[in-house]
Design a protein around this motif. Structure first.
Motif, short mmCIF file in Angstrom:
data_model
loop_
_atom_site.label_atom_id
_atom_site.label_comp_id
_atom_site.label_asym_id
_atom_site.label_seq_id
_atom_site.Cartn_x
_atom_site.Cartn_y
_atom_site.Cartn_z
N GLY A 29 2.37 1.68 -3.37
CA GLY A 29 1.42 1.99 -4.43
C GLY A 29 1.23 0.89 -5.44
N THR A 30 1.54 -0.34 -5.07
CA THR A 30 1.38 -1.47 -5.99
C THR A 30 -0.09 -1.83 -6.11
OG1 THR A 30 3.52 -2.32 -5.27
CG2 THR A 30 2.09 -3.85 -6.46
N PRO A 31 -0.61 -2.02 -7.33
CA PRO A 31 -2.03 -2.37 -7.48
C PRO A 31 -2.32 -3.77 -6.96
CG PRO A 31 -0.89 -2.46 -9.60
CD PRO A 31 0.07 -1.86 -8.63
N GLN A 79 4.66 -0.97 -12.44
CA GLN A 79 5.32 0.20 -11.89
C GLN A 79 6.73 0.42 -12.42
OE1 GLN A 79 4.41 -1.09 -7.69
NE2 GLN A 79 3.78 1.05 -7.49
N LEU A 126 0.83 -1.20 0.00
CA LEU A 126 0.00 0.00 0.00
C LEU A 126 0.87 1.26 0.00
CD1 LEU A 126 -2.99 0.89 0.13
CD2 LEU A 126 -2.74 1.01 2.62
N ILE A 127 1.93 1.25 0.79
CA ILE A 127 2.85 2.40 0.80
C ILE A 127 3.55 2.55 -0.54
CG2 ILE A 127 4.95 3.31 1.86
CD1 ILE A 127 4.09 1.99 4.47
N GLN A 151 10.51 -0.38 -8.34
CA GLN A 151 9.53 -0.90 -7.39
C GLN A 151 9.63 -2.41 -7.27
OE1 GLN A 151 9.07 1.42 -9.58
NE2 GLN A 151 8.06 3.17 -8.60
#
Length: 391
Positions: free
Chosen positions: A258-260, A296, A255-256, A300
Motif C-alpha cells: 500500500g505504499t503510494p 506509512q 502495491l501489496i 512499513q
C-alpha cells in the motif's frame, strides 16, 4: 783440435742470444685473467640507472593519469554500447556524426528526464523525512525512558552539540563538495566528448587503429573488436532485462504494502539498481524506504528495507548469474567470481564492467587456445543407475 769456448759460442754477431726476454701479453679488460672491468660496463651501468629513473617517472606519470585512463575506458565502452542504435540510424541514410549525436544526446535527455521526474519525488520525500525526524526521535526517547529507564538527550541538545562540534568545518566542507561537483562535471563532459568522437569516427577509427597493425594480424584485431562489441551489447541487454524484472517485482510488493507512488518508485529502483555500480541497489531502495517511512510509518519502512536487501541477494546469487550464463555464455559461478574479483581490484567501475570484460577474455580463449579431444571416462557423465539400483 781445441775445444770451443763459451765466448766463441756467443759471437758478437749473434743478436738472438743477446736480445732481452719479452713480457707476457696484457689480457684485455673483462677477460678472466684481467683485473679491469670490461669497457662496456660503465656505459651499461649508466644506461641502467637512466632506465630505472625513466621507469619510475613513467610509472608515476601513469599513476597521475589514472583518472584520464578511467575516463577513456568509460568513453570507449559507452561508444560500443551506443554503436548499434547509431548503425541503425546510419542504415537509414543519416550522416554518421548526426546519428552519433542523436544517439548520445538522446540517451542523455532520457536519463535527464528520469532523473528530473524522480528527483522531485526524492527531494519531496527527503524534506518530509527531515521534518518528521524530531517527532520520531522524541517517540524513541520516551519509549527508551519509560521502558528501560534510559535518558536520551533531547533533539535540540543533539542539534546544538552537532553545530558546536562541526560548525567550524562547514565552510571547508562546502568548498570540498563544490570542488567534487566541478571535478565530476569536468570528467563527465570529457567522457561524453570522447564517446561522441569515437561514435562519429566509427569505421575511420577502426581503420586508423589497424594501420598500426601488420596485415596478417588485422583480421584478429577486427574479430576481437567485434567480440567486445557483441559482449557489451549482450551485457546491456542483460541489465535491461534485470531492470524490468526488478521493476515488476518491486511494484507488486509496494502495491501489496500500500505504499503510494508505487509505479514511479518501482521504475526508479529498477533503473538505479542495474545501472549504478555497486551501491545502485541500496541507493535505489533508499527512496521507497523513505516514502514508506514518511507516509506509512516505521513498520512499513522496515518491510521495504528487508525486501530490497532480500531481493538484491536473490538477484546477485540466482537471477543475474543465470541471465549472464545465457546471454554472455558464461558459467554462473564464473560470472559471480568475475564481478567479485574485478570489484575488489578496480572498485565500482570494475564491478560494472566485469562481465563484458570477462566474457571477452573467455571468447578470446575459446578462439585462440587449443582444446583437445576427451578420453573415454565414466567420470564425464552422471551414472545412469540410481544408487538404490546400484546396491
Amino acid at each position: 783440435m781445441t775445444a770451443m769456448t763459451s765466448d766463441d759460442a756467443a759471437a758478437p754477431g749473434d743478436t738472438a742470444a743477446a736480445a732481452p726476454e719479452q713480457a707476457p701479453p696484457v689480457p684485455p679488460p673483462g677477460s678472466p685473467a684481467s683485473r679491469h672491468p670490461p669497457r662496456w660496463l660503465p656505459r651499461a651501468l649508466a644506461m641502467g640507472v637512466v632506465a630505472v629513473f625513466a621507469g619510475i617517472f613513467t610509472w608515476n606519470a601513469l599513476g597521475q593519469l589514472k583518472s584520464l585512463w578511467i575516463a577513456l575506458l568509460i568513453a570507449f565502452f559507452l561508444s560500443l554500447a551506443l554503436e548499434p542504435p547509431t548503425i541503425w540510424l546510419v542504415k537509414r541514410r543519416w550522416p554518421r556524426a548526426a546519428a552519433a549525436a542523436t544517439t548520445l544526446f538522446g540517451s542523455l535527455l532520457v536519463l535527464g528526464g528520469v532523473a528530473a521526474l524522480f528527483g522531485n519525488l526524492f527531494v519531496k520525500q527527503l524534506t518530509e523525512l527531515a521534518s518528521s525526524l524530531p517527532e520520531y526521535y522524541e517517540t524513541l526517547r520516551d519509549y527508551a525512558g519509560d521502558s528501560f529507564g534510559i535518558l536520551l538527550p533531547t533533539s535540540k541538545a543533539l542539534v546544538d552539540d552537532g553545530l558546536a562540534a562541526f560548525g567550524g568545518d562547514v565552510a571547508s566542507g562546502a568548498i570540498g563538495v563544490l570542488g567534487d561537483v566541478l571535478s565530476g562535471a569536468f570528467w563527465t563532459i570529457t567522457i561524453l566528448l570522447v564517446a561522441f568522437y569515437l561514435l562519429a569516427a566509427g569505421p575511420r577509427f577502426r581503420r586508423a587503429v589497424c594501420r598500426w597493425v601488420p596485415p596478417h594480424l588485422q583480421d584478429d584485431v577486427l574479430y576481437l573488436w567485434g567480440v567486445v562489441q557483441r559482449k557489451v551489447s549482450d551485457y546491456l541487454d542483460t541489465r535491461l532485462v534485470l531492470a524490468i524484472i526488478s521493476t515488476v517485482v518491486t511494484y507488486v510488493f509496494l502495491l501489496i504494502l500500500g505504499t503510494p507512488s508505487a509505479i514511479p518508485l518501482a521504475v526508479f529502483v529498477g533503473i538505479v539498481s542495474q545501472f549504478v555500480p555497486t551501491i545502485g541497489a541500496y541507493l535505489g531502495g533508499a527512496l521507497p524506504t523513505m516514502v514508506a517511512l514518511t507516509s506509512q510509518g516505521p513498520g512499513q519502512a522496515v518491510a521495504v528495507l528487508i525486501f530490497v536487501i532480500a531481493y538484491q541477494q536473490l538477484e546477485n546469487l540466482v537471477i543475474a548469474p543465470k541471465l549472464s550464463e545465457r546471454a554472455l555464455e558464461m558459467n554462473a559461478a564464473v560470472s559471480l567470481l568475475a564481478v567479485l574479483a574485478f570489484g575488489a581490484v578496480f572498485g565500482a567501475l570494475g564491478a560494472f564492467l566485469a562481465l563484458p570484460v570477462a566474457a571477452t577474455i573467455q571468447a578470446m580463449a575459446q578462439t585462440y587456445l587449443q582444446r583437445h579431444d576427451l578420453i573415454e571416462s565414466a567420470m564425464f557423465d552422471d551414472p545412469k543407475d540410481s544408487w538404490i539400483e546400484a546396491r
